[in-house]
Scaffold this motif. Structure first.
Motif, PDB file in Angstrom:
ATOM      1  N   VAL A 158      -9.090   4.924  -2.298  1.00 15.87           N
ATOM      2  CA  VAL A 158      -9.875   3.709  -2.053  1.00 15.87           C
ATOM      3  C   VAL A 158      -8.967   2.486  -2.035  1.00 15.87           C
ATOM      4  O   VAL A 158      -9.040   1.641  -1.139  1.00 15.87           O
ATOM      5  N   ILE A 159      -8.050   2.397  -3.016  1.00 15.62           N
ATOM      6  CA  ILE A 159      -7.159   1.228  -3.075  1.00 15.62           C
ATOM      7  C   ILE A 159      -6.345   1.105  -1.795  1.00 15.62           C
ATOM      8  O   ILE A 159      -6.320   0.067  -1.139  1.00 15.62           O
ATOM      9  N   ARG A 173      -7.211  -6.511   9.164  1.00 10.76           N
ATOM     10  CA  ARG A 173      -8.057  -7.686   9.316  1.00 10.76           C
ATOM     11  C   ARG A 173      -7.210  -8.953   9.439  1.00 10.76           C
ATOM     12  O   ARG A 173      -7.413  -9.761  10.337  1.00 10.76           O
ATOM     13  N   LEU A 204      -7.118  -1.669   5.476  1.00 11.96           N
ATOM     14  CA  LEU A 204      -8.138  -2.402   6.228  1.00 11.96           C
ATOM     15  C   LEU A 204      -7.857  -3.898   6.182  1.00 11.96           C
ATOM     16  O   LEU A 204      -7.905  -4.588   7.198  1.00 11.96           O
ATOM     17  N   LEU A 205      -7.542  -4.376   4.978  1.00  9.64           N
ATOM     18  CA  LEU A 205      -7.260  -5.801   4.786  1.00  9.64           C
ATOM     19  C   LEU A 205      -6.106  -6.238   5.678  1.00  9.64           C
ATOM     20  O   LEU A 205      -6.165  -7.286   6.339  1.00  9.64           O
ATOM     21  N   PHE A 241      -6.801   2.534   1.110  1.00  9.74           N
ATOM     22  CA  PHE A 241      -7.627   2.372   2.296  1.00  9.74           C
ATOM     23  C   PHE A 241      -8.050   0.913   2.453  1.00  9.74           C
ATOM     24  O   PHE A 241      -7.969   0.344   3.541  1.00  9.74           O
ATOM     25  N   LEU A 242      -8.474   0.303   1.333  1.00  6.26           N
ATOM     26  CA  LEU A 242      -8.893  -1.099   1.391  1.00  6.26           C
ATOM     27  C   LEU A 242      -7.722  -1.990   1.791  1.00  6.26           C
ATOM     28  O   LEU A 242      -7.873  -2.905   2.602  1.00  6.26           O
ATOM     29  N   ASN A 297      -5.897   3.898  10.049  1.00  6.23           N
ATOM     30  CA  ASN A 297      -6.008   3.940   8.600  1.00  6.23           C
ATOM     31  C   ASN A 297      -5.479   5.240   8.021  1.00  6.23           C
ATOM     32  O   ASN A 297      -4.854   5.250   6.965  1.00  6.23           O
ATOM     33  N   SER A 308       0.838  -1.197   0.000  1.00  3.03           N
ATOM     34  CA  SER A 308       0.000   0.000   0.000  1.00  3.03           C
ATOM     35  C   SER A 308       0.877   1.253   0.000  1.00  3.03           C
ATOM     36  O   SER A 308       0.581   2.235  -0.678  1.00  3.03           O
TER      37      SER A 308
END
Lengths: 315, 566
Positions: A294-295, A305, A301-302, A297-298, B391, A228
């Motif tokens: 968006v990329i 997780r 998050l991933l 951020f996802l 984040n 990221s």
């Protein structure tokens, strides 16, 4: 997080002289501090809202399907296809990952399993320093020193090329992989290692067969965070990777490395600093920015997780 | 558990092979760890070579300085490392403190040259003190009125100061008000205490004002610190008295030596005072006294070296990074190019960040660690905040730049590329880092401290202010300095909010268009001329990295000194 058994109110018998003003003041401080904490939510919301506002304007004029599947990006002719920019981003991410992921994990293995205290006290701050160097400096390294070096050793690289930029991105994200992976490996309890030794395994076998698999979720989540970071890296590619959006050349994969590309981040900078750019071209900046946001951020998050979900709990 | 079943028999039967494999593996891992470090170190050596060009000097010059400076210092370093570790730390701190002090001096000097005159600073500080007095007085007179207090806390500084340091803030307020059709004539009718002081017909001379508002407060703080540490009022007063005496002597003697009085006062405040307190402490404790030899040897070596090279006529190198580079503006010709306006821009940007991001970040961390409920609706909200902060720390910097562009320039219509917009955009970028590091620092304060404070009847806020924050302060400072280091080097947000590619004149208001160090370096990187590419650019990179190095070293020293053990 702190448990909330402690009450904010002053306890029953009032030792202090002026309880009412004090309680009101306590409440005031609490709300002011809550406001500070809520600022972070405000930041996220304003990123999404403000980027979406202009991105929506853009998508009312340019079909999103064309945007995400277009193979040409030319603002001067109002052609907005994201794929060439994505190609650049993809190349940077893949090449830097090839450099940083194995190196970072190996470094983590060394620091967590092999290094003496003295070596650790030198190497760990050293790796932190790598993470603290401004990215524009890495970009200059790539442009002024690495590219000429690659040319002297005989690689047919252009002045602006994706290879040297990606090498520097790779070096920049090594500390990210190594420090998070090392945390995961250090969290593996010693009893597991001892059990391995007890079965007659060598240190190599314990490391590769016990410690690394046990820390796999942490290592994997560090990989995703590093990717990221590579996707969002801006200055290195702006300085060293050139300013020509270009599709991947699948027929000659090796040649791709030696050319200049324009990843998404670099395109954003260029659009913003261009002298004359149409209103539509300017709003495309926000469409690209939103995609990038968006990329990443996802991915973040991933990564959280994976770290939370597949963490092996000991004790 | 994922241990593999041994395929056949026992492990270790083919021990020779295994041994070799293990060794090879360890060596590979070590090589991987060193790979990044070594390659960056090599690149840095290339850059430093380009910036300083040591080999443009005569061989004799290099040999002289190697003999007078390098060899003695290296010998001392080896001695400290092998035999006398405490002295090594003393050597490290006594060499580092003057550097940090001079950096701060430079920062304040820039402030006084570009941003506000000494008189403005004087007026501002007096006004702030009066505002603080008003708030305190209100607290004494009407201790119960909490809402009223809030109003006083907000209004008192505004009434006495009316705006931020540069007077252009007033202009901004009046202009914005005028643009909205609300012309209160604020600037002309309500004259603040600050402006009143500015209009006084007779003001003290600059050095008296600086002495009163900068040297004495800092000396007072140092004196208080010494008094607390040694529990001796006399020592504390001695610090204040000596500092003042040195300052005044310098003011009188300075012109004879050609040192400006203002510069001298700044040097006394930021370099001489801390160094003096530290050296005195070392001498009194008698621990690691030999470490003091290091800075002495360094200074002596340079003096002897310059005498010898002067006498023998050896020519020194012709570096790109020299005093001229640090004090002049950029130029089309590489030889004249300098980084000064961009440095001023960076300093001012840091001021904006410290004033905005630091309080918000620390406040958020206090809330999350000390107040946040873990259950109920608020508990969910707090969890959301925590996840969100994590984040935000991973959002690419260019996106923050885009946020700054959209929010401050397109929505709020602030001037494009101005210092305040740059500071706020980069401030938002480091906000999550500040919050996370402050949270860690606050978390490391043991709970027993809090319980003891509650047990004595203190409220939660009193506990935080009197117990938790003082304990967590070193950790918070370390984290903040590291975050500021990140902020100084950020370039992408500056590009997005349109910071100037290069400016000739340093900004002298927060609403001026400015360039910052990394932005200026980026502009140089697109020059094709080799004297830019291998000269000015390298000098800029080294300047930026030197500032970062000093900041990070300071942070690490603070961390090591105050780290909570166990």
């Amino acid at each position: 997080m702190r448990d909330n058994t402690m009450s904010t109110e002053t306890p029953g018998p009032n030792i202090t002289s002026r309880p009412s003003g004090r309680a009101a003041r306590e409440r005031m401080y609490r709300y002011v501090l809550l406001l500070c904490a809520a600022t972070s939510i405000l930041v996220t919301v304003s990123i999404v809202v403000l980027l979406a506002r202009d991105a929506i304007t853009f998508f009312t004029l340019v079909n999103p399907v064309d945007f995400f599947t277009g193979t040409e990006f030319l603002i001067s002719r109002n052609v907005y296809g994201l794929l060439p920019l994505l190609s650049g981003t993809l190349l940077v991410t893949v090449i830097s990952a090839v450099i940083a992921l194995p190196t970072g994990v190996a470094a983590a293995v060394y620091l967590s399993e092999y290094a003496s205290d003295q070596m650790r006290s030198v190497l760990k701050p050293g790796l932190e320093i790598l993470a603290g160097i401004p990215t524009v400096v890495y970009g200059i390294f790539a442009l002024v020193y690495v590219t000429p070096f690659l040319q002297t050793i005989g690689l047919p690289v252009n002045t602006f090329n994706i290879l040297s930029a990606s090498i520097m991105v790779g070096i920049m994200i090594i500390p990210m992989v190594s420090s998070l992976s090392e945390d995961a490996m250090s969290a593996v309890p010693d009893s597991l290692r001892q059990a391995g030794y007890g079965m007659g395994a060598t240190k190599f076998e314990v490391t590769t067969g016990v410690v690394v698999p046990a820390a796999a979720s942490g290592i994997f989540s560090s990989f995703i965070l590093a990717l990221s970071r590579a996707i969002g890296e801006t200055m290195i590619v702006v300085v060293a990777a050139g300013s020509r959006p270009r599709m991947l050349n699948l027929s000659d994969p090796l040649a791709n490395l030696f050319q200049g590309y324009q990843p998404m981040t670099a395109a954003m900078v260029q659009i913003n600093s261009a002298d004359s750019v149409s209103q539509l071209g300017f709003t495309s900046l926000f469409a690209i920015g939103l995609t990038l946001f968006v990329i990443t951020f996802l991915l973040n998050l991933l990564s959280n997780r994976i770290a939370a979900r597949y963490r092996e709990e000991y004790e | 558990m994922a241990t593999r079943e041994p395929e056949t028999g026992w492990h270790g039967e083919d021990s020779d092979v295994n041994h070799l494999r293990g060794r090879a593996f360890e060596a590979t891992c070590l090589a991987a760890t060193a790979f990044g470090l070594v390659s960056v170190l090599l690149l840095l050596l290339f850059v430093a070579n380009d910036a300083f060009r040591p080999f443009s000097a005569d061989a004799g010059w290099l040999a002289t300085y190697a003999a007078t400076v390098l060899v003695p210092l290296a010998a001392l370093a080896v001695y400290y490392y092998r035999l006398d570790e405490p002295a090594g730390e003393v050597a490290y701190v006594t060499s580092g403190l003057p550097v940090v002090g001079l950096l701060l001096t430079g920062g304040f000097a820039v402030l006084f040259i570009e941003l506000l005159s000494v008189l403005e600073w004087f007026a501002l500080l007096i006004s702030l003190v009066v505002a603080g007095g008003l708030i305190a007085a209100h607290g004494r007179l009407r201790p119960k009125a909490a809402l009223e207090r809030l109003a006083v806390v907000l209004l008192a500084p505004i009434v006495t100061v009316f705006g931020l340091p540069p007077t252009s803030f007033n202009r901004f307020v009046t202009d914005t008000a005028a643009a909205l059709g609300l012309d209160f004539g604020l600037y002309y009718r309500v004259i603040s205490l600050r402006e009143a002081i500015m209009m006084l017909p007779f003001v003290p001379t600059d050095w008296v004002m600086l002495l009163l508002t900068l040297v004495l407060p800092v000396a007072g703080a140092a004196g208080w610190f010494v008094e607390q540490r040694r529990e001796s009022r006399r020592d504390g007063l001695a610090v204040v008295g000596l500092t003042t005496a040195v300052a005044v002597v310098g003011v009188v003697a300075g012109p004879l030596l050609g040192i400006g009085t203002d510069v001298w006062l700044l040097v006394v405040t930021f370099a001489v005072l801390p160094l003096g307190v530290y050296v005195e402490g070392v001498l009194r404790r008698g621990e690691g006294v030999r470490g003091l030899a290091f800075p002495v040897a360094a200074v002596l070596g340079v003096v002897v070296g310059s005498v010898v090279t002067g006498a023998l006529g050896f020519a020194g190198p012709d570096p790109w990074l020299d005093w001229g580079f640090l004090t002049s503006a950029t130029s089309r010709t590489a030889a004249d190019a300098g980084i000064y306006p961009a440095m001023v821009g960076s300093v001012m940007m840091i001021i904006v960040i410290v004033l905005t991001t630091f309080p918000v970040g620390v406040g958020a961390a206090i809330y999350l660690e000390e107040y946040a409920p873990s259950q109920g609706l608020m508990g969910k909200f707090v969890t959301l905040i925590e996840i969100n902060i994590g984040n935000l720390a991973g959002v690419p910097s260019v996106v923050y730049g885009l946020l700054g562009l959209a929010l401050f320039i397109r929505v709020l219509q602030w001037p494009q590329g101005s210092v305040i917009v740059a500071g706020l955009a980069v401030g938002l970028l480091i906000l999550p880092i500040v919050i996370i590091s402050a949270q860690e620092a606050i978390r490391s304060v043991p709970d027993s401290f809090r319980q003891a404070s509650y047990g004595m009847g203190a409220t939660r806020w009193q506990t935080i202010r009197q117990v938790v924050l003082p304990e967590a302060l070193p950790g918070i400072l370390t984290g903040t300095i590291l975050a500021l280091g990140r902020a100084i080097g950020e370039t992408a947000p500056l590009l997005m909010i349109g910071a100037a590619a290069s400016v000739r004149l340093a900004p002298n208001s927060f609403f001026d268009v400015a360039s910052m160090m990394p932005r200026q370096i980026f502009s140089w990187s697109s020059e094709l001329d080799p004297s830019f590419r291998h000269g000015v650019l390298a000098a800029g990179v080294i300047t930026l990295l030197a500032v970062l190095l000093v900041m990070n070293a300071t942070a690490i020293v603070i961390r090591n000194r105050y780290q909570r053990t166990g």
